[in-house]
Design an enzyme around this catalytic site. Structure first.
Site, PDB file in Angstrom:
ATOM      1  N   HIS A   1      -3.895  -9.713  -4.103  1.00 35.91           N
ATOM      2  CA  HIS A   1      -5.126  -9.468  -3.333  1.00 35.91           C
ATOM      3  C   HIS A   1      -6.263  -8.965  -4.209  1.00 35.91           C
ATOM      4  CE1 HIS A   1      -2.386  -9.087   0.453  1.00 35.91           C
ATOM      5  NE2 HIS A   1      -2.545 -10.326   0.041  1.00 35.91           N
TER       6      HIS A   1
ATOM      7  N   PHE B   1      -2.735   0.948   5.094  1.00 31.74           N
ATOM      8  CA  PHE B   1      -3.527   0.371   6.180  1.00 31.74           C
ATOM      9  C   PHE B   1      -2.967   0.717   7.553  1.00 31.74           C
ATOM     10  CE2 PHE B   1      -6.087  -3.572   4.658  1.00 31.74           C
ATOM     11  CZ  PHE B   1      -7.120  -2.723   4.340  1.00 31.74           C
TER      12      PHE B   1
ATOM     13  N   ALA C   1       0.815  -1.217   0.000  1.00 30.72           N
ATOM     14  CA  ALA C   1       0.000   0.000   0.000  1.00 30.72           C
ATOM     15  C   ALA C   1       0.857   1.279   0.000  1.00 30.72           C
ATOM     16  CB  ALA C   1      -0.937  -0.015   1.199  1.00 30.72           C
TER      17      ALA C   1
ATOM     18  N   CYS D   1     -26.025 -11.510  -8.273  1.00 32.77           N
ATOM     19  CA  CYS D   1     -25.536 -11.711  -9.647  1.00 32.77           C
ATOM     20  C   CYS D   1     -26.684 -11.682 -10.655  1.00 32.77           C
ATOM     21  CB  CYS D   1     -24.804 -13.050  -9.728  1.00 32.77           C
ATOM     22  SG  CYS D   1     -24.240 -13.460 -11.377  1.00 32.77           S
TER      23      CYS D   1
ATOM     24  N   ILE E   1      -4.720  -3.156  -4.593  1.00 36.93           N
ATOM     25  CA  ILE E   1      -5.936  -3.477  -5.343  1.00 36.93           C
ATOM     26  C   ILE E   1      -6.365  -2.279  -6.194  1.00 36.93           C
ATOM     27  CG2 ILE E   1      -6.773  -5.227  -3.730  1.00 36.93           C
ATOM     28  CD1 ILE E   1      -8.457  -2.046  -3.321  1.00 36.93           C
TER      29      ILE E   1
ATOM     30  N   CYS F   1     -26.757 -15.615 -12.062  1.00 38.39           N
ATOM     31  CA  CYS F   1     -27.130 -16.788 -11.252  1.00 38.39           C
ATOM     32  C   CYS F   1     -27.730 -16.423  -9.896  1.00 38.39           C
ATOM     33  CB  CYS F   1     -25.909 -17.695 -11.059  1.00 38.39           C
ATOM     34  SG  CYS F   1     -24.712 -17.038  -9.869  1.00 38.39           S
TER      35      CYS F   1
HETATM   36  P1  NAD Z   1       0.531  -1.665   5.124  1.00 37.22           P
HETATM   37  O1  NAD Z   1      -0.416  -0.540   5.314  1.00 37.22           O
HETATM   38  O2  NAD Z   1       0.524  -2.762   6.123  1.00 37.22           O
HETATM   39  O3  NAD Z   1       2.011  -1.106   5.050  1.00 37.22           O
HETATM   40  C1  NAD Z   1       2.345  -0.020   4.250  1.00 37.22           C
HETATM   41  C2  NAD Z   1       3.765   0.385   4.599  1.00 37.22           C
HETATM   42  O4  NAD Z   1       4.161   1.362   3.661  1.00 37.22           O
HETATM   43  C3  NAD Z   1       3.887   0.993   5.996  1.00 37.22           C
HETATM   44  O5  NAD Z   1       4.865   0.288   6.711  1.00 37.22           O
HETATM   45  C4  NAD Z   1       4.316   2.457   5.735  1.00 37.22           C
HETATM   46  O6  NAD Z   1       5.300   2.894   6.633  1.00 37.22           O
HETATM   47  C5  NAD Z   1       4.909   2.378   4.349  1.00 37.22           C
HETATM   48  N1  NAD Z   1       4.722   3.592   3.549  1.00 37.22           N
HETATM   49  C6  NAD Z   1       3.581   4.316   3.364  1.00 37.22           C
HETATM   50  N2  NAD Z   1       3.794   5.307   2.482  1.00 37.22           N
HETATM   51  C7  NAD Z   1       5.106   5.232   2.123  1.00 37.22           C
HETATM   52  C8  NAD Z   1       5.926   5.978   1.253  1.00 37.22           C
HETATM   53  N3  NAD Z   1       5.445   7.004   0.541  1.00 37.22           N
HETATM   54  N4  NAD Z   1       7.232   5.626   1.123  1.00 37.22           N
HETATM   55  C9  NAD Z   1       7.734   4.572   1.841  1.00 37.22           C
HETATM   56  N5  NAD Z   1       6.998   3.833   2.669  1.00 37.22           N
HETATM   57  C10 NAD Z   1       5.697   4.131   2.796  1.00 37.22           C
HETATM   58  O7  NAD Z   1       0.304  -2.220   3.650  1.00 37.22           O
HETATM   59  P2  NAD Z   1       0.577  -3.654   3.030  1.00 37.22           P
HETATM   60  O8  NAD Z   1       1.818  -4.237   3.581  1.00 37.22           O
HETATM   61  O9  NAD Z   1       0.437  -3.491   1.563  1.00 37.22           O
HETATM   62  O10 NAD Z   1      -0.629  -4.555   3.562  1.00 37.22           O
HETATM   63  C11 NAD Z   1      -1.927  -4.058   3.708  1.00 37.22           C
HETATM   64  C12 NAD Z   1      -3.007  -4.652   2.809  1.00 37.22           C
HETATM   65  O11 NAD Z   1      -3.848  -3.563   2.507  1.00 37.22           O
HETATM   66  C13 NAD Z   1      -2.596  -5.189   1.497  1.00 37.22           C
HETATM   67  O12 NAD Z   1      -3.057  -6.461   1.455  1.00 37.22           O
HETATM   68  C14 NAD Z   1      -3.339  -4.376   0.429  1.00 37.22           C
HETATM   69  O13 NAD Z   1      -4.121  -5.250  -0.349  1.00 37.22           O
HETATM   70  C15 NAD Z   1      -4.311  -3.535   1.173  1.00 37.22           C
HETATM   71  N6  NAD Z   1      -4.336  -2.091   0.806  1.00 37.22           N
HETATM   72  C16 NAD Z   1      -4.183  -1.711  -0.494  1.00 37.22           C
HETATM   73  C17 NAD Z   1      -4.183  -0.382  -0.839  1.00 37.22           C
HETATM   74  C18 NAD Z   1      -4.015  -0.017  -2.301  1.00 37.22           C
HETATM   75  O14 NAD Z   1      -4.378  -0.788  -3.180  1.00 37.22           O
HETATM   76  N7  NAD Z   1      -3.415   1.141  -2.611  1.00 37.22           N
HETATM   77  C19 NAD Z   1      -4.328   0.604   0.136  1.00 37.22           C
HETATM   78  C20 NAD Z   1      -4.513   0.188   1.474  1.00 37.22           C
HETATM   79  C21 NAD Z   1      -4.512  -1.175   1.791  1.00 37.22           C
END
Ligand code: NAD
Length: 257
Positions: free
Chosen positions: A124, A38, A27, A157, A106, A160
């Protein structure tokens, strides 16, 4: 500053020596584009507890709640555009430097700069459309929003009658086997694994950096905060991704010219 310069130098050297780099994103790769992550202090989890798959299935009321939360996030996704980090990742794919982008995101933002689904592995799922959990039929989000608006009920849906859900993988939902297999194959083919913008707490996704390292690849983690896998990495850069990659790109172009 000197430390960061030194780290970028080290990263540039690793990238130049690599033959098959794999890019792994979370993310944090999209926060620069306006989509909160997140687990940061202002992340989604500080405001909304995620609805697990079992809960989603359990009642219409929960599904309606899940859809309302989904559309709040979707509004941000819809208004965001790929950032400089997405552009550079795409460039590495096009140049053949990287074999795949494995993403937990996502938001669909990796599909930029000419990148096709062959090169992006969405572990995901994808939040830009919905599918039926029974028959797999695709449904557009505009249709879902219209059904909710009119009936005040979650959609069923059109083919179905099954439960329709965003095409994302919720906690407790089985992971997509094809994506897992593709991610595994890219990881085992990699000699430099670059994990960026992930807290590396969500498994099985976070198992891929571990797998890469165990298979002999170099592991680099770029993340604002420390992660649970830092001890395993050859290089950890605790900095902003956009700035880090822009500095890297500059260094690489200077070395090539
Ligand atoms: P996470 O929120 O657990 O971790 C994100 C990490 O990124 C954090 O440790 C944070 O310190 C770091 N971070 C944030 N902005 C940053 C930047 N500009 N530069 C450097 N580091 C940065 O996210 P995750 O590990 O991807 O897991 C969370 C779940 O949430 C995933 O499964 C994902 O599917 C979902 N999610 C997706 C989105 C998206 O699609 N953009 C957004 C939120 C959550």
């Amino acid at each position: 500053m000197r430390k960061l310069d030194h780290q970028i130098d080290e990263l540039a050297g690793l990238v130049q020596r690599a033959e098959r780099m794999t890019i792994f994103t979370g993310a944090g790769f999209s926060t620069e584009c306006g989509i909160p992550d997140f687990r940061s202090p202002d992340g989604f989890w500080t405001k909304h507890r995620p609805i697990e798959f079992g809960e989603f299935l359990s009642s219409e009321e929960t599904r309606l709640d899940a859809w309302r939360r989904f559309f709040r996030i979707h509004e941000l996704v819809q208004n965001s555009r790929p950032g400089r980090a997405h552009m550079l990742a795409a460039e590495w794919i096009r140049e053949g430097r990287a074999n795949a982008i494995i993403t937990q995101n996502i938001d669909g933002l990796h599909f930029c700069n000419g990148i096709t689904p062959d090169s992006v592995i969405e572990l995901h799922g994808n939040g830009t459309y919905a599918t039926c959990l029974e028959c797999g039929e695709r449904h557009e989000l505009e249709w879902v929003a219209a059904v909710i608006e009119l009936s005040k009920r979650p959609p069923a849906c059109q083919t179905c009658g099954g439960i329709v859900k965003s095409a994302t993988i919720s906690f407790g939902q089985p992971m997509p086997e094809n994506e897992l297999a593709r991610a595994r194959s890219a990881t085992l083919d990699s000699d430099l694994f670059l994990a960026m913008g992930s807290s590396l707490q969500v498994y099985p996704a976070a198992g891929f950096p571990v797998m890469a390292k165990q298979n002999g690849a170099k592991l680099v983690i770029v993340n604002r905060e420390p992660t649970g896998l830092d001890g395993l990495a050859d290089l950890v850069i605790n900095q902003e991704i956009g700035e880090t990659l822009a500095a890297l790109q500059q260094k690489l172009s200077r070395r090539i010219s």
